[in-house]
Design a protein around this motif. Structure first.
Motif, short mmCIF file in Angstrom:
data_model
loop_
_atom_site.label_atom_id
_atom_site.label_comp_id
_atom_site.label_asym_id
_atom_site.label_seq_id
_atom_site.Cartn_x
_atom_site.Cartn_y
_atom_site.Cartn_z
N SER A 168 0.82 -1.22 0.00
CA SER A 168 0.00 0.00 0.00
C SER A 168 0.85 1.27 0.00
N LEU A 203 -5.00 2.25 1.68
CA LEU A 203 -4.75 3.16 0.55
C LEU A 203 -5.28 4.56 0.80
N THR A 219 1.99 1.71 -3.66
CA THR A 219 0.81 2.02 -4.48
C THR A 219 0.33 3.44 -4.24
N ALA A 220 0.30 3.87 -2.97
CA ALA A 220 -0.13 5.23 -2.65
C ALA A 220 0.85 6.26 -3.21
#
Length: 260
Positions: A95, A129, A98-99
């Motif tokens: 996460s 997220l 991805t963030a």
């Protein structure tokens, strides 16, 4: 007219997921890809706001091996544009990574008034997220949202916790993570699917986002994933209701489920 960014993730369709019988490891590569369930709820909420207030819905996604046909579903539902990053270096992204990628992608695409994502992905389910995007973009975040009402320059959101319901009213921009109760995703009609083929899907190279290598290094290492295999005992109790109840209790006590 509000601009809405909706973050979606390509995940394996659980109903098509198989596992290796020798290792019990899931075969993710053979599963049919789809958009996450909670992400579709977030997208539906964004489209309803667009229908009431006009504006634009922009879909953002990042991952390894992102399939444009999967993203077309978001456009068929009513989104206007889609930007995505697909790079092998995101294969093991957590996460945090991805963030970092999605926040930079959001900034590159342009300013948004309301940013939506599912409260948790179908595969990881870690609920991180939204809060991580909030940190990266320096935008307030409300999680587990079950209701959104937009007004001039303000947004009212409602969420249900274990022991209470909370309602917040705040200015824009805002990040909201959608609970499954927020909306029921629509099924695109044939005309909507045809119209989606003409809407732009733009691939952005990971290098264009200018991320330092440290922001692409996962903080979580996944060692293994295994299917939990169970087997039923197939015990049949015979007799009347009272007799079967007594046998059931006796069996559960022997198994250590509870004490008599």
């Amino acid at each position: 007219m509000p601009v809405l960014h909706v973050f979606v993730k390509q995940v394996p369709d659980i109903s098509t997921l198989e596992y290796d019988p020798s290792t019990l490891a899931p075969r993710f590569e053979k599963a049919t890809p789809r958009l996450g369930e909670a992400d579709l709820v977030a997208l539906e909420a964004a489209i309803r706001i667009k229908e009431s207030w006009s504006g634009e819905v922009v879909v953002l996604s990042a991952g390894d091996g992102v399939n444009e046909l999967v993203l077309r579903e978001a456009l068929a539902m009513g989104a206007d544009r889609c930007f995505y990053v697909s790079d092998q270096r995101l294969a093991g992204a957590d996460s945090w990574v991805t963030a970092n990628v999605l926040s930079r992608l959001s900034r590159k695409v342009g300013k948004a008034d309301l940013l939506l994502c599912g409260e948790a992905s179908t595969d990881s389910g870690n609920h991180q997220l939204g809060p991580r995007l909030s940190e990266a973009l320096n935008i307030p975040c409300v999680t587990h949202v079950v209701g959104i009402e937009l007004s001039e320059g303000l947004v009212r959101v409602r969420r249900i916790l274990e022991d209470r319901t909370e309602t917040f009213e705040t200015g824009l921009p805002l990040i909201a993570t959608a609970s499954l109760e927020l909306a029921s995703p629509r099924l695109p009609s044939l005309l909507m699917i045809k119209a989606a083929s003409k809407k732009p899907i733009i691939k952005v190279n990971l290098a264009e986002l200018g991320l330092d290598e440290g922001l692409l290094e996962p903080l979580v290492e996944r060692l293994s994933v295994r299917v939990f295999k169970t087997a039923r005992r197939n015990i049949v109790l015979e007799g009347g209701p009272l007799e079967c109840a007594e046998k059931l209790v006796e069996s559960l006590v022997k198994e250590g489920v509870f004490k008599a």
